[in-house]
Motif scaffolding. Structure first.
Motif, PDB file in Angstrom:
ATOM      1  N   PHE A  47      23.532  51.032  35.416  1.00  0.00           N
ATOM      2  CA  PHE A  47      24.183  50.130  34.469  1.00  0.00           C
ATOM      3  C   PHE A  47      23.146  49.633  33.471  1.00  0.00           C
ATOM      4  O   PHE A  47      22.143  49.044  33.862  1.00  0.00           O
ATOM      5  N   VAL A  48      23.396  49.905  32.200  1.00  0.00           N
ATOM      6  CA  VAL A  48      22.554  49.404  31.122  1.00  0.00           C
ATOM      7  C   VAL A  48      23.302  48.215  30.530  1.00  0.00           C
ATOM      8  O   VAL A  48      24.366  48.383  29.939  1.00  0.00           O
ATOM      9  N   VAL A  49      22.756  47.026  30.731  1.00  0.00           N
ATOM     10  CA  VAL A  49      23.448  45.792  30.357  1.00  0.00           C
ATOM     11  C   VAL A  49      22.752  45.148  29.163  1.00  0.00           C
ATOM     12  O   VAL A  49      21.556  44.844  29.233  1.00  0.00           O
ATOM     13  N   GLU A  50      23.504  44.962  28.088  1.00  0.00           N
ATOM     14  CA  GLU A  50      22.989  44.198  26.953  1.00  0.00           C
ATOM     15  C   GLU A  50      23.376  42.747  27.159  1.00  0.00           C
ATOM     16  O   GLU A  50      24.546  42.419  27.313  1.00  0.00           O
ATOM     17  N   ILE A  51      22.381  41.869  27.139  1.00  0.00           N
ATOM     18  CA  ILE A  51      22.612  40.444  27.280  1.00  0.00           C
ATOM     19  C   ILE A  51      22.423  39.821  25.907  1.00  0.00           C
ATOM     20  O   ILE A  51      21.412  40.069  25.243  1.00  0.00           O
ATOM     21  N   TYR A  52      23.399  39.042  25.487  1.00  0.00           N
ATOM     22  CA  TYR A  52      23.330  38.452  24.156  1.00  0.00           C
ATOM     23  C   TYR A  52      23.665  36.964  24.224  1.00  0.00           C
ATOM     24  O   TYR A  52      24.341  36.507  25.137  1.00  0.00           O
ATOM     25  N   ALA A  53      23.166  36.238  23.235  1.00  0.00           N
ATOM     26  CA  ALA A  53      23.489  34.814  23.105  1.00  0.00           C
ATOM     27  C   ALA A  53      24.867  34.701  22.464  1.00  0.00           C
ATOM     28  O   ALA A  53      25.161  35.380  21.478  1.00  0.00           O
ATOM     29  N   THR A  54      25.719  33.844  23.012  1.00  0.00           N
ATOM     30  CA  THR A  54      27.094  33.700  22.525  1.00  0.00           C
ATOM     31  C   THR A  54      27.135  33.335  21.041  1.00  0.00           C
ATOM     32  O   THR A  54      27.942  33.870  20.289  1.00  0.00           O
ATOM     33  N   TRP A  55      26.247  32.482  20.602  1.00  0.00           N
ATOM     34  CA  TRP A  55      26.240  32.037  19.208  1.00  0.00           C
ATOM     35  C   TRP A  55      25.848  33.158  18.245  1.00  0.00           C
ATOM     36  O   TRP A  55      26.115  33.092  17.064  1.00  0.00           O
ATOM     37  N   CYS A  56      25.228  34.183  18.767  1.00  0.00           N
ATOM     38  CA  CYS A  56      24.714  35.276  17.943  1.00  0.00           C
ATOM     39  C   CYS A  56      25.597  36.520  18.027  1.00  0.00           C
ATOM     40  O   CYS A  56      25.820  37.203  17.047  1.00  0.00           O
TER      41      CYS A  56
END
Length: 151
Positions: A47-56
């Protein structure tokens, strides 16, 4: 917005009206996150998971790379996931960053972390950790449980 920020996830429909494959599956709940990144994760799947900030929002800079990798490894035990840093307390440190973070998990174990968009490193890590063999349809359905197919 930071250099890596985007307003929305890649659209499903192309400008020509054709439906494209969903490359990144969005994890919406803590349970979804845990089902892919902890001990009960599907065996031998990468699993390649991209984690991002909700505001961005998730990055658009990596989309063409993910689409190419998706095509190159079609039928293999590889899945691209997308998760907001707000989902789990363990992701708290990513909530203020406009840079995406990519984590590679297999059998519930964190194998690698990539800070920012680094296509060569992402390709290398996938090649290094991807299991051999082709998947069957039952395996795909089992890994799709709890994922949002609409993003």
């Amino acid at each position: 917005l930071g250099a890596f920020c985007s307003v929305a996830v890649s659209p499903l429909a192309s400008s020509m009206g054709k439906i494209e494959a969903v490359v990144q599956h969005k994890l919406e709940t803590l349970a979804d996150w845990e089902n892919h990144t902890e001990q009960n994760a599907p065996k031998d799947w990468l699993f390649v998971v991209e984690i991002y900030a909700t505001w961005c929002g998730p990055t658009e800079a990596i989309q063409s790379t993910l689409k190419k990798l998706y095509t190159d490894y079609l039928g293999r035990r590889l899945k691209f996931l997308l998760v907001s840093a707000e989902i789990a307390d363990s992701l708290e440190k990513y909530r203020l960053s406009s840079r995406p973070t990519f984590m590679l998990f297999k059998n519930g174990e964190l194998l690698e972390t990539i800070d920012g968009v680094n296509t060569p490193l992402l390709k290398k890590y996938i090649a290094d950790h991807l299991s051999e063999g082709i998947i069957d349809e039952d395996e795909v359905e089992a890994t799709n449980e709890g994922e949002d197919e609409e993003d």
